[in-house]
Each structure stands twice: as structure tokens, then as C-alpha cells.
Scaffold this motif. Structure first.
Motif, PDB file in Angstrom:
ATOM      1  N   PRO A  18     -10.065  -2.430  67.386  1.00 30.21           N
ATOM      2  CA  PRO A  18     -11.164  -3.270  67.872  1.00 30.21           C
ATOM      3  C   PRO A  18     -11.098  -4.656  67.247  1.00 30.21           C
ATOM      4  O   PRO A  18     -10.824  -4.797  66.052  1.00 30.21           O
ATOM      5  N   SER A  19     -11.347  -5.670  68.061  1.00 30.12           N
ATOM      6  CA  SER A  19     -11.200  -7.046  67.606  1.00 30.12           C
ATOM      7  C   SER A  19     -12.436  -7.859  67.958  1.00 30.12           C
ATOM      8  O   SER A  19     -13.007  -7.703  69.039  1.00 30.12           O
ATOM      9  N   GLN A  20     -12.829  -8.732  67.048  1.00 34.64           N
ATOM     10  CA  GLN A  20     -13.909  -9.662  67.340  1.00 34.64           C
ATOM     11  C   GLN A  20     -13.390 -10.938  67.985  1.00 34.64           C
ATOM     12  O   GLN A  20     -14.150 -11.684  68.600  1.00 34.64           O
ATOM     13  N   ASN A  21     -12.093 -11.178  67.855  1.00 33.41           N
ATOM     14  CA  ASN A  21     -11.473 -12.349  68.472  1.00 33.41           C
ATOM     15  C   ASN A  21     -10.088 -11.957  68.966  1.00 33.41           C
ATOM     16  O   ASN A  21      -9.116 -11.976  68.208  1.00 33.41           O
ATOM     17  N   LEU A  22     -10.002 -11.577  70.234  1.00 33.81           N
ATOM     18  CA  LEU A  22      -8.738 -11.097  70.787  1.00 33.81           C
ATOM     19  C   LEU A  22      -7.630 -12.137  70.720  1.00 33.81           C
ATOM     20  O   LEU A  22      -6.473 -11.810  70.462  1.00 33.81           O
ATOM     21  N   LYS A  23      -7.976 -13.377  70.979  1.00 33.93           N
ATOM     22  CA  LYS A  23      -6.959 -14.432  70.995  1.00 33.93           C
ATOM     23  C   LYS A  23      -6.240 -14.526  69.663  1.00 33.93           C
ATOM     24  O   LYS A  23      -5.006 -14.571  69.603  1.00 33.93           O
ATOM     25  N   PRO A  37     -14.607 -10.675  71.954  1.00 36.08           N
ATOM     26  CA  PRO A  37     -14.381  -9.297  71.504  1.00 36.08           C
ATOM     27  C   PRO A  37     -13.582  -8.469  72.500  1.00 36.08           C
ATOM     28  O   PRO A  37     -13.494  -8.797  73.695  1.00 36.08           O
ATOM     29  N   GLY A  38     -13.014  -7.391  72.014  1.00 35.29           N
ATOM     30  CA  GLY A  38     -12.262  -6.476  72.852  1.00 35.29           C
ATOM     31  C   GLY A  38     -11.424  -5.550  72.003  1.00 35.29           C
ATOM     32  O   GLY A  38     -11.651  -5.427  70.791  1.00 35.29           O
ATOM     33  N   VAL A  39     -10.454  -4.913  72.615  1.00 39.38           N
ATOM     34  CA  VAL A  39      -9.558  -4.036  71.874  1.00 39.38           C
ATOM     35  C   VAL A  39      -8.109  -4.409  72.165  1.00 39.38           C
ATOM     36  O   VAL A  39      -7.764  -4.796  73.284  1.00 39.38           O
ATOM     37  N   LEU A  40      -7.292  -4.290  71.158  1.00 40.41           N
ATOM     38  CA  LEU A  40      -5.846  -4.293  71.311  1.00 40.41           C
ATOM     39  C   LEU A  40      -5.419  -2.837  71.287  1.00 40.41           C
ATOM     40  O   LEU A  40      -5.939  -2.054  70.496  1.00 40.41           O
ATOM     41  N   TYR A  41      -4.496  -2.462  72.152  1.00 42.69           N
ATOM     42  CA  TYR A  41      -4.124  -1.052  72.179  1.00 42.69           C
ATOM     43  C   TYR A  41      -2.655  -0.860  72.528  1.00 42.69           C
ATOM     44  O   TYR A  41      -2.027  -1.703  73.168  1.00 42.69           O
ATOM     45  N   HIS A  42      -2.157   0.252  72.076  1.00 41.70           N
ATOM     46  CA  HIS A  42      -0.778   0.664  72.309  1.00 41.70           C
ATOM     47  C   HIS A  42      -0.825   2.043  72.954  1.00 41.70           C
ATOM     48  O   HIS A  42      -1.344   2.992  72.365  1.00 41.70           O
ATOM     49  N   LEU A  43      -0.321   2.138  74.150  1.00 45.87           N
ATOM     50  CA  LEU A  43      -0.293   3.399  74.883  1.00 45.87           C
ATOM     51  C   LEU A  43       1.020   4.115  74.613  1.00 45.87           C
ATOM     52  O   LEU A  43       2.079   3.679  75.061  1.00 45.87           O
ATOM     53  N   GLN A  44       0.945   5.202  73.853  1.00 45.18           N
ATOM     54  CA  GLN A  44       2.131   5.990  73.529  1.00 45.18           C
ATOM     55  C   GLN A  44       2.202   7.197  74.460  1.00 45.18           C
ATOM     56  O   GLN A  44       1.383   8.106  74.360  1.00 45.18           O
ATOM     57  N   LYS A  45       3.188   7.181  75.337  1.00 45.37           N
ATOM     58  CA  LYS A  45       3.288   8.221  76.354  1.00 45.37           C
ATOM     59  C   LYS A  45       4.483   9.125  76.079  1.00 45.37           C
ATOM     60  O   LYS A  45       5.592   8.663  75.843  1.00 45.37           O
ATOM     61  N   LYS A  46       4.220  10.426  76.109  1.00 45.20           N
ATOM     62  CA  LYS A  46       5.263  11.425  75.975  1.00 45.20           C
ATOM     63  C   LYS A  46       5.480  12.101  77.329  1.00 45.20           C
ATOM     64  O   LYS A  46       4.963  11.656  78.347  1.00 45.20           O
ATOM     65  N   ALA A  47       6.205  13.203  77.325  1.00 46.27           N
ATOM     66  CA  ALA A  47       6.518  13.877  78.582  1.00 46.27           C
ATOM     67  C   ALA A  47       5.271  14.395  79.289  1.00 46.27           C
ATOM     68  O   ALA A  47       5.138  14.270  80.506  1.00 46.27           O
ATOM     69  N   SER A  48       4.345  14.968  78.541  1.00 45.78           N
ATOM     70  CA  SER A  48       3.169  15.571  79.170  1.00 45.78           C
ATOM     71  C   SER A  48       1.854  15.125  78.555  1.00 45.78           C
ATOM     72  O   SER A  48       0.789  15.553  78.986  1.00 45.78           O
ATOM     73  N   THR A  49       1.908  14.264  77.527  1.00 48.42           N
ATOM     74  CA  THR A  49       0.684  13.804  76.869  1.00 48.42           C
ATOM     75  C   THR A  49       0.783  12.312  76.570  1.00 48.42           C
ATOM     76  O   THR A  49       1.861  11.711  76.659  1.00 48.42           O
ATOM     77  N   PHE A  50      -0.334  11.724  76.179  1.00 45.79           N
ATOM     78  CA  PHE A  50      -0.329  10.335  75.731  1.00 45.79           C
ATOM     79  C   PHE A  50      -1.411  10.157  74.674  1.00 45.79           C
ATOM     80  O   PHE A  50      -2.386  10.909  74.613  1.00 45.79           O
ATOM     81  N   VAL A  51      -1.207   9.123  73.838  1.00 42.24           N
ATOM     82  CA  VAL A  51      -2.146   8.788  72.771  1.00 42.24           C
ATOM     83  C   VAL A  51      -2.440   7.300  72.847  1.00 42.24           C
ATOM     84  O   VAL A  51      -1.542   6.490  73.098  1.00 42.24           O
TER      85      VAL A  51
END
Length: 270
Positions: free
Chosen positions: A61-66, A42-56
Motif C-alpha cells: 500500500p502506498s500513499q504516493n504511487l508516483k 494513494p493506491g497499491v503496488l502489486y506483483h502477481l505471481q502466477k503458478k500452474a494452478s494458483t496465484f499470489v
């Protein structure tokens, strides 16, 4: 709706597992030489979206990351919550993973941190009316103080920013109930939870468990000794309701460690 795609994911997995020459665009990406791929679990896959002064943080969530890591790279359009570009080069840079002890923690990370906009420099925008989401840690010789909300910023230089580890009202209430639990870990001197902060101190500054709890908050690392101690408490319990309460308290510490560790990973990428 878009996340309920188990049948499509299975087809994707079958496609991903085909021989290398049939893998198309991402064939080389999943070759045997590829490093830093997640293991099963288990774990999470994530995408970090970064702007000039903020991020999202876009979190899945995944039961099988592989399996899911391969599936997302092969068919990112089937995972719209991650907001990924379908370019192979950008995919390598954008898709990240974080392994969790169990799937419930992975879902907690998504619920608490997913799709929220955070300021890059929270310290510069804090004010009384909007103190931010982060917890802050103040350490004295034998005392730990967690500030859930900052009312002023003149002492930030003496604090450690822990990040948004959870709903503050929820955790203030939880800590109120855990005094007896912490007494099992190390000798207590001062203990209080409320009014925007949690304070705990020990009469034994050399207590290994106290030092391990402090390290858990600072780094998100739960030492082997602390983990074995918590397991020992469960094994030596009288069972029944007492065991259930002990397991819940142990889970709270484990969850805090995982969330803190994840947030440190995000900080390192900013």
C-alpha cells in the motif's frame, strides 16, 4: 521491519530524481517518453505471481504511487514484500499499480488479498467443506442476490463471480444494519442478510440508484450520479451521529466498488 524504511526511501527518491544520465540501470525506464505511470496519490503496488494452478498477490500500500513506483523500480530490494526480480525487463512486466480513493482502501486491499494463495480455476475445486473465498452474484429482474459461500456448483453458469470482496461474516452483519440506508437509495421490496447470502430487491425496476448499485457490484464502477446522490445525502443530513452513520455506509459502498474494480483488474491479467 523491512517496510519501515522511510529514510532509505527518501534517499532513493533523491537518486531517482537526478538527471537522466546519472540514473544508471533504470535511466531510460523513467525517461519522459515512459507512459502509463501512476500519478501522485494513494493506491497499491502489486506483483502477481502466477503458478500452474494458483496465484499470489504481493501488495504494497502506498500513499504516493508516483514516488513509490519509481523507488521500487530503482531499489526493489528495499521492498521485499513485493518479491520482485531486479532485472529491468522482468520489472516492467511484474510491477503493477492500482489507484485508490484513499490510503485506507489501499491497506484494506493488502490485508484482504495480500500474500494469500488463490486457485486459478476456483470453480473446479469448490466443495461443501471448502466453498472458497469468492462472492457470487445472481441477478433477477429487480433482485440482487449475493452468495457468500457456495454449497454446490450446479448453478455456477447462472452466477457472476465477484471475487473475494471481504470477510463474509463481517459483511453479512453490515448488510443487516444497512436496510434503512438502502431505503434512502431506492424503494425496497425484499431485504435479508444471513445464512450465507444477501438479498435485496426493489419495487421500482427503473430506479437509477438500483441500476447503479447493480453496476457497482458487476464492474466496480460507481457512477457519477450515484456518487453525487451519496454526497447529497450527506450534505442534507441533520449532522451528528446520523451524519457519521451515513458517511460510514457511503464508505462501505465506495470500498466495495474499489475492491471489486481491483479484482476485475487481476482477473484480466490471469
Amino acid at each position: 521491519m523491512f517496510d519501515d524504511i522511510s529514510f532509505l526511501v527518501q534517499e532513493t527518491l533523491n537518486d531517482v530524481e537526478k538527471p537522466k544520465e546519472n540514473r544508471g540501470l533504470f535511466g531510460n525506464f523513467f525517461g519522459s517518453s515512459q507512459e502509463n505511470l501512476p500519478e501522485e496519490g494513494p493506491g497499491v503496488l502489486y506483483h502477481l505471481q502466477k503458478k500452474a494452478s494458483t496465484f499470489v498477490l504481493r501488495i504494497y500500500p502506498s500513499q504516493n504511487l508516483k514516488d513509490d513506483y519509481k523507488n521500487v523500480n530503482k531499489h526493489p530490494n528495499l521492498f521485499p514484500t513485493l518479491r520482485l526480480n531486479e532485472s529491468e525487463e522482468e520489472m516492467r512486466d511484474s510491477l503493477n499499480f492500482f489507484e485508490c480513493d484513499n490510503f485506507e482502501v489501499a491497506r484494506t486491499l493488502r490485508e484482504q488479498l495480500g500474500n494469500k494463495r488463490f486457485p486459478l480455476f476456483e470453480e473446479n475445486v469448490l466443495n461443501v467443506s471448502d466453498p472458497g473465498d469468492s462472492w457470487w452474484l445472481k441477478l433477477d429482474e429487480n433482485k440482487i442476490r449475493i452468495l457468500f459461500k457456495l454449497s454446490h456448483t450446479d448453478n455456477i453458469h447462472s452466477l457472476i463471480k465477484l471475487g473475494p470482496l471481504g470477510d463474509t461474516d463481517k459483511y453479512m452483519e453490515l448488510f443487516t444494519r444497512l436496510e434503512g440506508y438502502f431505503k434512502m437509495l431506492f424503494p425496497l421490496d425484499e431485504y435479508s442478510s444471513g445464512h450465507g447470502q444477501f438479498t435485496i430487491s426493489t419495487s421500482d425496476g427503473q430506479s437509477a440508484c438500483f441500476k447503479d448499485f447493480k453496476e457497482l457490484l458487476m464492474s466496480g464502477e460507481m457512477s457519477t450520479d450515484l456518487w453525487e446522490h451519496l454526497r447529497g445525502l450527506e450534505m442534507n443530513s441533520s449532522g451528528g451521529e446520523y451524519l457519521e452513520s451515513l458517511q460510514k455506509a457511503n464508505y462501505i459502498l465506495m470500498e466495495l466498488a474499489m475492491i471489486r474494480s481491483f479484482w476485475k483488474t487481476i482477473q484480466d491479467k490471469l
